[in-house]
Scaffold this motif. Structure first.
Motif, PDB file in Angstrom:
ATOM      1  N   ALA A  51     -27.564  80.354 -25.088  1.00 22.15           N
ATOM      2  CA  ALA A  51     -27.669  80.173 -23.642  1.00 22.15           C
ATOM      3  C   ALA A  51     -28.226  81.399 -23.087  1.00 22.15           C
ATOM      4  N   ASN A  60     -30.370  78.128 -19.128  1.00 24.93           N
ATOM      5  CA  ASN A  60     -30.849  77.483 -20.236  1.00 24.93           C
ATOM      6  C   ASN A  60     -30.005  77.422 -21.312  1.00 24.93           C
ATOM      7  N   TYR A  61     -29.941  76.401 -22.013  1.00 28.18           N
ATOM      8  CA  TYR A  61     -28.897  76.071 -23.130  1.00 28.18           C
ATOM      9  C   TYR A  61     -29.799  75.479 -24.327  1.00 28.18           C
ATOM     10  N   ASP A  63     -29.767  72.919 -27.381  1.00 28.92           N
ATOM     11  CA  ASP A  63     -29.450  71.403 -27.483  1.00 28.92           C
ATOM     12  C   ASP A  63     -27.963  71.221 -27.952  1.00 28.92           C
ATOM     13  N   LYS A  66     -25.382  71.901 -25.060  1.00 30.74           N
ATOM     14  CA  LYS A  66     -25.470  71.276 -23.756  1.00 30.74           C
ATOM     15  C   LYS A  66     -24.091  70.463 -23.512  1.00 30.74           C
ATOM     16  N   GLY A  67     -23.639  70.540 -22.191  1.00 28.45           N
ATOM     17  CA  GLY A  67     -22.463  69.635 -22.095  1.00 28.45           C
ATOM     18  C   GLY A  67     -21.211  70.241 -22.401  1.00 28.45           C
ATOM     19  N   THR A  70     -20.830  76.570 -21.038  1.00 32.89           N
ATOM     20  CA  THR A  70     -21.192  76.948 -19.759  1.00 32.89           C
ATOM     21  C   THR A  70     -21.152  78.344 -19.768  1.00 32.89           C
TER      22      THR A  70
END
Length: 126
Positions: A51, A60-61, A63, A66-67, A70
């Motif tokens: 990230a 930006n992360y 894939d 993601k979710g 953080t």
């Protein structure tokens, strides 16, 4: 020059959470303008991006995180954080924080970062 000092690694069971911290200091740049990133390197594998966060907080992360992950920064404390949730055993790795100069496109691409922390180990057991 940019100095990065990491903390917060450790061991956790699959599905658990960890929070990594990185203290940022520099005499070359204004700290809040730096593009900051998080990377990881598993044994026998290449270092990969996780990230990144720009000066204005744009993130930006990759894939795969993601979710669940953080990335955040506290410019008043010159700190970078990575909150990692739902960790999986395959995410066992040395995690690094990194910095580069100001960028309008701050993304976790290894070749774009020139300053690195010492790394902190994250171990996820099944």
């Amino acid at each position: 020059q940019v100095q990065l000092v990491e903390s917060g690694g450790g061991s956790v069971q699959a599905g658990g959470s960890l929070r990594l911290s990185c203290a940022v200091s520099t005499y070359t740049y204004t700290t809040w303008t730096l593009c900051l990133g998080r990377f990881r390197q598993a044994p026998g594998k290449e270092r990969e991006g996780v990230a990144a966060i720009g000066a204005m907080g744009r993130t930006n992360y990759v894939d795969s995180v993601k979710g669940r992950f953080t990335i955040s920064r506290d410019n008043t404390k010159n700190m970078l954080y990575l909150q990692m949730n739902s960790l999986q055993p395959e995410e066992t790795a040395m995690y690094y924080c990194a910095a580069r100069g100001p960028s309008d496109n701050c993304r976790p691409v290894r070749s774009e970062f020139g300053y690195w922390g010492q790394g902190t180990q994250v171990t996820v057991s099944s």
